[in-house]
Design a protein around this motif. Sequence first.
Motif, PDB file in Angstrom:
ATOM      1  N   LYS A 246      88.136  93.447 -41.392  1.00 18.17           N
ATOM      2  CA  LYS A 246      88.962  93.675 -42.582  1.00 18.17           C
ATOM      3  C   LYS A 246      89.995  92.564 -42.626  1.00 18.17           C
ATOM      4  CE  LYS A 246      87.180  97.756 -43.513  1.00 18.17           C
ATOM      5  NZ  LYS A 246      86.271  97.888 -44.663  1.00 18.17           N
TER       6      LYS A 246
ATOM      7  N   ARG B   4      93.639  91.742 -49.744  1.00 12.81           N
ATOM      8  CA  ARG B   4      94.897  92.463 -49.844  1.00 12.81           C
ATOM      9  C   ARG B   4      95.984  91.436 -49.543  1.00 12.81           C
ATOM     10  NH1 ARG B   4      98.694  95.405 -50.451  1.00 12.81           N
ATOM     11  NH2 ARG B   4      98.901  97.589 -49.938  1.00 12.81           N
TER      12      ARG B   4
ATOM     13  N   ARG C 230      96.754 100.518 -43.163  1.00 18.57           N
ATOM     14  CA  ARG C 230      96.241 101.889 -43.308  1.00 18.57           C
ATOM     15  C   ARG C 230      95.284 101.989 -44.483  1.00 18.57           C
ATOM     16  NH1 ARG C 230      98.453 107.179 -41.600  1.00 18.57           N
ATOM     17  NH2 ARG C 230      97.277 107.967 -43.332  1.00 18.57           N
ATOM     18  N   GLU C 231      95.713 101.391 -45.571  1.00 20.25           N
ATOM     19  CA  GLU C 231      94.920 101.401 -46.797  1.00 20.25           C
ATOM     20  C   GLU C 231      93.568 100.699 -46.565  1.00 20.25           C
ATOM     21  OE1 GLU C 231      95.772 102.660 -49.807  1.00 20.25           O
ATOM     22  OE2 GLU C 231      93.907 101.889 -50.706  1.00 20.25           O
TER      23      GLU C 231
ATOM     24  N   ARG D  28      91.315 102.929 -44.503  1.00 17.26           N
ATOM     25  CA  ARG D  28      91.178 104.337 -44.906  1.00 17.26           C
ATOM     26  C   ARG D  28      89.724 104.812 -44.986  1.00 17.26           C
ATOM     27  NH1 ARG D  28      94.500 106.073 -49.861  1.00 17.26           N
ATOM     28  NH2 ARG D  28      92.769 105.185 -51.007  1.00 17.26           N
ATOM     29  N   GLU D  29      88.913 104.015 -45.650  1.00 22.17           N
ATOM     30  CA  GLU D  29      87.515 104.426 -45.856  1.00 22.17           C
ATOM     31  C   GLU D  29      86.809 104.644 -44.512  1.00 22.17           C
ATOM     32  OE1 GLU D  29      83.728 102.402 -47.814  1.00 22.17           O
ATOM     33  OE2 GLU D  29      85.629 101.824 -48.735  1.00 22.17           O
ATOM     34  N   LYS D  30      86.999 103.685 -43.600  1.00 20.05           N
ATOM     35  CA  LYS D  30      86.342 103.784 -42.299  1.00 20.05           C
ATOM     36  C   LYS D  30      86.836 105.023 -41.533  1.00 20.05           C
ATOM     37  CE  LYS D  30      85.446 101.336 -38.022  1.00 20.05           C
ATOM     38  NZ  LYS D  30      85.852 100.230 -37.160  1.00 20.05           N
TER      39      LYS D  30
ATOM     40  N   GLU E 218      88.104 107.765 -42.754  1.00 23.80           N
ATOM     41  CA  GLU E 218      87.603 109.003 -43.361  1.00 23.80           C
ATOM     42  C   GLU E 218      86.144 109.249 -42.995  1.00 23.80           C
ATOM     43  OE1 GLU E 218      88.830 108.799 -47.451  1.00 23.80           O
ATOM     44  OE2 GLU E 218      90.873 109.424 -46.884  1.00 23.80           O
ATOM     45  N   ARG E 219      85.391 108.184 -42.910  1.00 27.85           N
ATOM     46  CA  ARG E 219      83.972 108.311 -42.533  1.00 27.85           C
ATOM     47  C   ARG E 219      83.863 108.842 -41.107  1.00 27.85           C
ATOM     48  NH1 ARG E 219      82.424 103.123 -43.956  1.00 27.85           N
ATOM     49  NH2 ARG E 219      82.428 102.526 -41.781  1.00 27.85           N
TER      50      ARG E 219
ATOM     51  N   LYS F 281      86.125 110.512 -39.457  1.00 28.15           N
ATOM     52  CA  LYS F 281      86.658 111.880 -39.440  1.00 28.15           C
ATOM     53  C   LYS F 281      85.576 112.866 -39.871  1.00 28.15           C
ATOM     54  CE  LYS F 281      91.563 112.119 -40.469  1.00 28.15           C
ATOM     55  NZ  LYS F 281      92.469 112.037 -41.614  1.00 28.15           N
TER      56      LYS F 281
ATOM     57  N   SER G 199      93.729 101.763 -35.052  1.00 27.61           N
ATOM     58  CA  SER G 199      93.151 100.507 -35.533  1.00 27.61           C
ATOM     59  C   SER G 199      93.896  99.370 -34.861  1.00 27.61           C
ATOM     60  CB  SER G 199      93.325 100.387 -37.043  1.00 27.61           C
ATOM     61  OG  SER G 199      92.725 101.470 -37.677  1.00 27.61           O
TER      62      SER G 199
END
Length: 279
Positions: free
Chosen positions: A52, A81, A101-102, A105-107, A109-110, A112, A121
Motif C-alpha cells: 500500500k 493517498r 488506517r484508511e 481498512r479493506e484488508k 475487514e477481510r 476480520k 499494520s
Amino acid sequence: MDIQWYPGHMTKTRRMMEENIALVDIVAELVDARIPLSSKNPDIDKLAANKKRLIILNKADLADSRKTELWREYFEDRGFRIITADSKAGKGIKEIYPACREIMREKIERLKARGRILVPSRVMIAGIPNVGKSTLINRLVGRSLTKTGDKPGVTRSKQWVKIKKDLELLDTPGILWPKFDDEAVGLRLAFTGAINDDILEKNELAVRLTGELVKLYPGCLSSRYWVSEELSPHEIFENIGKNRGFLTKGGEIDSLRTASVFLDEFRGGKLGRITLEMP
Ligand code: G4P
C-alpha cells in the motif's frame, strides 16, 4: 553541468530498501513539495509493487501552496493517498495515522470476516536523502530515536515503534537514491539541496537558479536583491553580489560567497514559497 551520483552506494541502498520493504504493509514515500517529481525515485513503483502506498509532500511550508494543490490532484488522480506536511513544524503529521488506517481498512475487514487474529499494520518512511525522513519520524514518534546501529560490532535488529495499537513504524527510514538521467532533474535536486554542493559547481548552480527564478517567479529577485531581471542570468547573479556588498579585496564580486548566500536564502524560503516544477 556534470552531476554525479555514486553507483556503489546505490547498490547497497537498493538492497537494504528491498529487505525493508518486504517487512511492511505500507510504504510512506516522502517527496519534496517544491520538486515532487524530481525528488521521487521512479523505481519505488517496482520496489513497492505489492505494498500500500502513501505519498507525503513534505517541506510544504517552502512550496507554493497553489501548486501544491495541483500536485495533490495529480497524485490523487493516479490513485495515491496524499498528505502535505511541514515536518519541521510538525504540521500534517497527525494525518498519517488515519491515512494508514484508511489504506488498510479493506484488508483488515477481510481478515476480520475470516476470524483471523489481527496484527498491527507496519509502515516505513522512505525517500531520497535530505527530504526530511528523520525529522518526520521523530515527529511521529515524539522523541529522537537512538542510533544503536552506529556502534561498531553491534548488529542492528529491526526495531518497531508503536504509533497506535494497530500501527507500527520501522524506526529506520528507507533511503531511496535520486534518479536524474535528465539534467533538469539533477539541477532541481541541486537547487533544493538534495545533492551535496561539493560535487557541484556552486557558482554555476546559482546562475542557473537565477535563470529559473526569473522565468518561474518574475519579480522575486528584483524585490529581494534590487536587481533588474532584464539582464542575463549571469549579470543578475553578479548584481546580487554587488548589491549585497560581497566583494573581494580587489573589488571584484566574491562569486563563491554570493552563490552560497543566494542558495542558502533560496533553500531557507527567504525568496518566498517557490515550487520549481508543475504537474
Ligand atoms: P533525511 O532524514 O531525509 O535525510 O532528512 P532530515 O530529516 O535530516 O532533514 C533534512 C533537512 O530538512 C533538515 O534541515 C530538516 O530540518 C529539514 N526539514 C525536514 N522537513 C522539513 C519541512 O517540512 N520543512 C522545512 N522547512 N524543513 C524541513 P537541516 O538544515 O539539515 O537541519 P536543521 O538545521 O533544520 O536541524
